[in-house]
Write an enzyme that holds these catalytic residues in place. Structure first.
Site, mmCIF file in Angstrom:
data_model
loop_
_atom_site.group_PDB
_atom_site.id
_atom_site.type_symbol
_atom_site.label_atom_id
_atom_site.label_comp_id
_atom_site.label_asym_id
_atom_site.label_seq_id
_atom_site.Cartn_x
_atom_site.Cartn_y
_atom_site.Cartn_z
ATOM 1 C CG ASP A 45 -2.044 -0.995 1.128
ATOM 2 O OD1 ASP A 45 -2.368 -1.406 0.004
ATOM 3 O OD2 ASP A 45 -2.595 -1.362 2.180
ATOM 4 C CD GLU A 120 -3.939 8.563 7.283
ATOM 5 O OE1 GLU A 120 -2.690 8.520 7.129
ATOM 6 O OE2 GLU A 120 -4.681 7.576 7.084
ATOM 7 C CG ASP A 149 -1.914 11.659 22.018
ATOM 8 O OD1 ASP A 149 -1.471 12.407 22.906
ATOM 9 O OD2 ASP A 149 -1.933 10.422 22.122
ATOM 10 C CB THR A 160 -10.239 0.614 6.146
ATOM 11 O OG1 THR A 160 -9.455 0.842 4.974
ATOM 12 C CG2 THR A 160 -11.701 0.585 5.777
ATOM 13 C CE1 TYR A 162 -3.213 6.918 14.104
ATOM 14 C CE2 TYR A 162 -2.425 8.686 12.689
ATOM 15 C CZ TYR A 162 -2.565 8.131 13.944
ATOM 16 O OH TYR A 162 -2.061 8.788 15.031
ATOM 17 C CG ASN A 163 -10.893 7.090 10.443
ATOM 18 O OD1 ASN A 163 -11.147 8.052 11.127
ATOM 19 N ND2 ASN A 163 -11.833 6.253 10.011
#
Length: 260
Positions: A45, A120, A149, A160, A162-163
């Protein structure tokens, strides 16, 4: 795509991808990338995102078919089965448009940076000090202070990644929505984030930037010590990914939501 489509092979530097490329070199009459109708990308990816950003930087819009020779490979297709050809795979593949977010960041010293993100845009505290952010949407202050943070805005493709790990919502492809997800929020502690229309103009202002420095990251590009970050989706930068029937990105997004 047609059987006459010209294909170019773009390969990651990883040993696994290089081995896979050697197995494919004699299976198809490959052409240089500038002559191709479709780009076949071997790797993971991260490498696929690198290729997409390179296409954006060069103003090129060609469909991209990724084959997973990396680790997770959420945006990639599986390897060829016995009797399959790369040309046949590409002909049958479904087209999925992907729109990046545009991040415009201004640093504390006044420098300006613009980067795109297919997954993102993240704002992250740089030190032990909690980040404090003001959230504006379409010019209106929606939250005077978010302490934690940091925060991220994810596209449907990136929802799908880090989020999801930050407990953000998974967004269906084609929803034209963006997920806004806080990262370990301290105040307001129970705020879970928001789902925004793609048309929303988001502005994040860093509070106490000297004491509480924040970095902004658009996929693989980082800007440190930001003061203001503005984010919006960019339809004019839309690119196309290709996915095998029955293994489409939309199907994988459905599957992620029903894992137990």
């Amino acid at each position: 795509m047609s059987n006459d489509s010209k294909l170019a092979l773009i390969v990651s530097d990883s040993a696994k991808a290089q081995d896979g490329a050697r197995a494919l070199l004699d299976s198809h009459p490959w052409v240089p990338a500038n002559e191709a109708d479709v780009l076949v990308v071997l790797g993971g990816d991260g490498f696929l995102l690198h290729v997409l950003h390179d296409l954006l930087d060069r103003g090129i819009n060609k469909p991209v078919y990724g084959m997973n020779l990396g680790t997770i490979g959420f945006l990639m297709n599986g390897p060829l089965e016995d009797g399959e050809t790369m040309a046949g795979r590409v002909v049958e593949a479904h087209r999925v448009p992907v729109r990046p977010l545009c991040m415009d960041a201004i640093t504390q010293s006044g420098q300006k940076f613009s980067y795109y993100a297919f997954n993102e845009v993240s704002l992250l505290r740089e030190t032990r000090q909690t980040a404090k952010l003001e959230i504006r949407i379409n010019g209106r202050v929606r939250m005077e202070e978010l302490a934690g943070d940091g925060i991220l805005l994810a596209t449907p493709v990136g929802s799908t990644a880090y989020n999801l790990s930050a407990h953000g919502p998974i967004l269906p492809l084609g929803s034209r929505m963006v997920a806004m997800t806080p990262l370990n929020p301290f105040r307001p502690r129970r705020w879970k984030g928001a789902i925004l229309p793609e048309s929303a103009q988001v502005e994040l202002r860093i509070l106490e930037p000297g004491k509480r420095p924040v970095a902004a990251v658009a996929d693989q590009k980082e800007v440190r010590d930001v003061a203001v970050v503005r984010i919006n989706a960019t339809a004019e930068k839309e690119l196309t990914l290709l996915f095998d029937p029955g293994f489409t990105l939309e199907e994988r997004i459905f599957a992620e939501q029903f894992q137990v």
